[in-house]
Design an enzyme around this catalytic site. Structure first.
Site, PDB file in Angstrom:
ATOM      1  N   CYS A  73       0.869  -1.174   0.000  1.00 51.71           N
ATOM      2  CA  CYS A  73       0.000   0.000   0.000  1.00 51.71           C
ATOM      3  C   CYS A  73       0.907   1.224   0.000  1.00 51.71           C
ATOM      4  O   CYS A  73       1.741   1.373   0.907  1.00 51.71           O
ATOM      5  CB  CYS A  73      -0.856  -0.041   1.264  1.00 51.71           C
ATOM      6  SG  CYS A  73      -1.892   1.409   1.513  1.00 51.71           S
ATOM      7  N   CYS A 181      -1.123   3.748  -6.484  1.00 53.72           N
ATOM      8  CA  CYS A 181      -1.978   3.137  -5.461  1.00 53.72           C
ATOM      9  C   CYS A 181      -2.227   1.702  -5.919  1.00 53.72           C
ATOM     10  O   CYS A 181      -2.535   1.467  -7.099  1.00 53.72           O
ATOM     11  CB  CYS A 181      -3.299   3.899  -5.358  1.00 53.72           C
ATOM     12  SG  CYS A 181      -4.566   3.036  -4.393  1.00 53.72           S
TER      13      CYS A 181
HETATM   14  N1  DGL Z   1      -3.888   0.504  -1.823  1.00 47.93           N
HETATM   15  C1  DGL Z   1      -3.663   1.741  -1.132  1.00 47.93           C
HETATM   16  C2  DGL Z   1      -2.470   2.483  -1.765  1.00 47.93           C
HETATM   17  O1  DGL Z   1      -1.666   1.861  -2.413  1.00 47.93           O
HETATM   18  C3  DGL Z   1      -4.973   2.474  -1.073  1.00 47.93           C
HETATM   19  C4  DGL Z   1      -5.067   3.483  -0.026  1.00 47.93           C
HETATM   20  C5  DGL Z   1      -6.472   3.766   0.479  1.00 47.93           C
HETATM   21  O2  DGL Z   1      -7.000   2.935   1.207  1.00 47.93           O
HETATM   22  O3  DGL Z   1      -6.955   4.855   0.190  1.00 47.93           O
HETATM   23  O4  DGL Z   1      -2.287   3.662  -1.602  1.00 47.93           O
END
Ligand code: DGL
Length: 252
Positions: A73, A181
């Site tokens: 993430c 993301c």
């Molecule tokens: N998968 C997360 C990232 O890479 C998402 C973040 C979120 O929950 O907004 O930033």
């Protein structure tokens, strides 16, 4: 070496990295934890993201002995990787938007960096921009994480959301879109329909996974025989989320 490789994300996004890791390291045992009950992280303040990430990793490690951790993430990496590295005695691999390769391939057009509000406003990203940000335009992927969390990865709803976000930036000639993301790679088909086939789309799953392999080798912790496994866990702990995780893991 004993122990699983832990993967963490605010929700289902990190599965876009996990699926690469399973391909590259098929004999490893993976445990994936999505904090779906608290997603999205990207609209929360940095302190809250750090606290949520620490809590989630603590509860994961209380139940599973880990030999390495991947913060799959971008948002949680920016807010928590430094702290976790100082606290844990296992290697911690984080994410970084693929701005460096985008910068190296640039041929005069702009680079669109699509990421969460939190990622784009954290210090780690500003440092990356100072080095490789020439010609880069930062764009918040407002609402995209929420769509993927609902399992909506293509079709009119996904395309409309991407049009709202990208139509204006795409008026400027663009070389590449960096997916900053881990939820966004699941929207690749919708994104291709909105952005066309000429623009390069980059994510960090491959680079992160290769880094994981390097780190495991350095720690003499690569598992090179026997069969691998994947355990999927969610803070929501409901069938719908676990079904979505399995569906996304099977997507290529
Ligand atoms: N998968 C997360 C990232 O890479 C998402 C973040 C979120 O929950 O907004 O930033």
């Amino acid at each position: 070496m004993e122990g699983k490789i832990g993967f963490f994300d605010s929700g289902v996004g990190g599965i876009s990295v996990l699926r690469e890791a399973v391909r590259l390291l098929p004999q490893e045992q993976f445990v994936y934890y999505g904090d779906n009950a608290n997603a999205p992280y990207g609209i929360k303040p940095e302190r809250e993201i750090l606290a949520l990430t620490q809590n989630a990793i603590q509860s994961l490690m209380a139940n599973y002995p880990l030999k390495a951790l991947v913060i799959a993430c971008n948002t949680a990496t920016s807010a928590a990787a430094k702290t976790l590295r100082a606290q844990l005695d296992i290697p911690v691999v984080g994410m970084e938007p693929a701005l460096k390769p985008a910068h190296e391939h640039r041929s005069g057009g702009q680079i669109i960096v699509l990421a969460t509000h939190a990622t784009l406003h954290q210090e780690k990203f500003h440092l990356l921009m100072e080095k490789y940000g020439e010609g880069a335009l930062c764009v918040e992927g407002t609402g995209l994480v929420e769509l993927v969390e609902q399992g909506i990865v293509e079709g009119p709803q996904a395309e409309n959301a991407l049009h709202r976000i990208l139509d204006k930036p795409l008026l400027t000639p663009t070389d590449s879109i960096v997916l900053g993301c881990t939820h966004y790679p699941f929207l690749i088909n919708a994104l291709r329909r909105v952005a066309g086939n000429k623009i390069e789309i980059l994510d960090s799953a491959d680079g992160t996974t290769r880094q994981l392999k390097r780190v495991l080798a350095q720690h003499h912790a690569l598992k090179c025989d026997g069969s691998g496994s994947v355990t999927l866990l969610s803070s929501k702990n409901d069938d719908q989320t676990l079904r979505l995780m399995r569906r996304l893991l099977a997507l290529s």
